[in-house]
Write an enzyme that holds these catalytic residues in place. Structure first.
Site, PDB file in Angstrom:
ATOM      1  CB  CYS A  58      42.416  62.313  93.311  1.00 44.15           C
ATOM      2  SG  CYS A  58      41.108  63.243  92.467  1.00 44.15           S
ATOM      3  CG  HIS A  66      42.565  67.571  90.978  1.00 47.78           C
ATOM      4  ND1 HIS A  66      42.597  66.339  91.589  1.00 47.78           N
ATOM      5  CD2 HIS A  66      42.995  68.474  91.905  1.00 47.78           C
ATOM      6  CE1 HIS A  66      43.039  66.480  92.842  1.00 47.78           C
ATOM      7  NE2 HIS A  66      43.285  67.772  93.046  1.00 47.78           N
ATOM      8  CG  ASP A  92      28.108  80.198  95.085  1.00 49.86           C
ATOM      9  OD1 ASP A  92      27.540  80.587  96.116  1.00 49.86           O
ATOM     10  OD2 ASP A  92      28.671  80.989  94.301  1.00 49.86           O
ATOM     11  CB  CYS A  94      39.531  63.685  89.209  1.00 47.04           C
ATOM     12  SG  CYS A  94      41.195  64.271  88.854  1.00 47.04           S
ATOM     13  CB  CYS A 126      44.267  62.055  89.964  1.00 50.55           C
ATOM     14  SG  CYS A 126      44.462  63.715  90.640  1.00 50.55           S
ATOM     15  CG  ASP A 165      23.555  85.669  92.510  1.00 44.39           C
ATOM     16  OD1 ASP A 165      22.592  86.016  93.216  1.00 44.39           O
ATOM     17  OD2 ASP A 165      24.704  86.092  92.680  1.00 44.39           O
TER      18      ASP A 165
HETATM   19 ZN   LIG Z   1      42.272  64.414  90.840  1.00 43.37          ZN
END
Ligand SMILES: [Zn+2]
Length: 389
Positions: free
Chosen positions: A321, A352, A283, A323, A326, A109
């Site tokens: 999920c 997550h 973003d 990730c 999780c 930016d």
């Molecule tokens: Zn997750």
């Protein structure tokens, strides 16, 4: 545009690259589109959510972890990196990619948003630039289009943004008009300044939610022929419906063959709305900021892990999920970490939340390619039963 290292101007021998434009739309579904953006550090498939690494770090996460979550491109910040550690130092150390050990694309930016959102620090704005006190040590500083270009050249980002004047929501039309005029003036000045090898440059349109000024700014910026165009000055506290209407109108005015970037949106509803309007990139600090408040983003809404109801909850943050949080940890454990202010709690929630938004954008892209985006959006919004609980 005679820079031989610019992706659109490959050297004569590299024939294969001649036919590869910077941006290609692959599928269109209504106004929504999927595409591919080519940068000096690799391709980005759009629509894409871009995690924010303001100070050359996505807070608490290793860049390898960020990559493993499916993030394709990161944001860095001109304002903050100019002051700490200094863009000259980053250049000396081999550029921002090497400095932060992220070898994928980086967008920086211009610093315009930071300067103008720290309103109390501004001493003067004129047609040449803006004078303000640094938020780090109070030192008087002047940002100009030249400095914004030079800092981003030193950082060596793949996409550099133009310096813009960002007025707060709700200012007078007169103030908005001055900002529009100055933003165009600054963009025209920055457009042809030296850039890092292969660096793309995006213009930013302003105009708040005033239909006429937004149109004027968007058309003026588009006419300057940047590699991509951003919609700035929205998502700063104005009415949401007006923001979405403004985005629809502005996106339609931007050239279809260039990427369109909505600056600063990251809530699931907002992401789906701007994708529907034809936005390719967005973003937000939301995933890591939400993590710092002890909350998880899920398909049904936010979970506040501080809540006592999670004390014995052995389920993951979100069923299904993939990730790192999780697949291994329970809500009960993460609640314990959050309540004890343990760094791991913050890290797991950040991992997550980022995965959640990367998935949301990936799902949108798949749906656009199948021509089912309207259904995807409706399903996702219907599941958001408690958006802010
Ligand atoms: Zn997750």
């Amino acid at each position: 545009m005679d820079d031989p290292s610019h992706p659109r101007n490959p050297s004569p021998g590299r024939v294969t690259e001649v036919s590869r434009p910077v941006f290609e739309v692959r599928a269109v579904d209504g106004a929504a589109r999927s595409g591919v953006l080519r940068t000096a550090h690799g391709e980005v498939r759009t629509p894409v959510f871009m995690p924010v690494g303001t100070k050359a770090t996505v807070k608490t996460l290793d860049p390898g972890e960020v990559r493993a979550l499916g993030a394709q491109i990161l944001l860095g910040n001109t304002y903050h990196l100019h002051f700490r550690p200094g863009d000259e130092l980053v250049r000396e150390l081999g550029g921002l990619h090497r400095f932060m050990a992220w070898d994928g694309p980086i967008l920086t930016d211009s610093g315009g948003f930071q300067v103008f959102s720290l309103r109390d620090t501004i001493a003067r704005v004129d047609d040449d630039g803006v004078t303000f006190r640094s938020v780090y040590d109070g030192a008087a500083t002047r940002f100009t289009p030249d400095l914004a270009a030079r800092i981003q050249k030193n950082l060596g980002s793949d996409i550099a943004m133009c310096l813009d004047q960002v007025p707060p929501a709700g200012v007078s039309r007169r103030t908005l008009e001055v900002a529009v005029r100055r933003t165009t003036l600054w963009a025209a000045r920055q457009r042809d300044l030296p850039r890092a090898p292969g660096q793309l440059r995006f213009g930013i349109a302003q105009g708040g939610t005033d239909p006429e000024l937004r149109r004027r700014s968007t058309e003026e910026i588009a006419e300057l022929g940047f590699d991509g165009n951003a919609i700035g000055g929205l998502a700063i506290g104005e009415d949401r419906d007006t923001m979405f209407e403004t985005t629809d109108a502005a996106a339609a005015l931007l050239p279809a063959d260039r990427p369109r970037y909505f600056m600063g949106i990251g809530d699931p509803e907002g992401i789906l709305e701007v994708i529907e309007a034809g936005i390719d990139m967005f973003d937000c600090v939301l995933p890591t900021r939400t993590a710092r408040t002890g909350s998880a983003l899920t398909a049904n809404g936010r979970l506040n892990l501080r809540n006592a109801r999670f004390a014995r909850d052995q389920r993951p943050l979100e069923e299904g999920c993939d990730c790192p949080a999780c697949t291994r940890f329970s809500r009960a454990y993460i609640r314990h970490l959050v309540n004890q202010s343990e760094v791991l709690g913050l890290r797991l929630l950040s991992l997550h939340n980022l995965r959640f938004l990367v998935n949301l954008a990936d799902g949108a892209r798949d749906a656009i390619e199948r021509g089912t985006f309207a259904g995807y959006k409706r399903d996702r919004l219907e599941r958001l039963t408690w958006p802010d609980s």
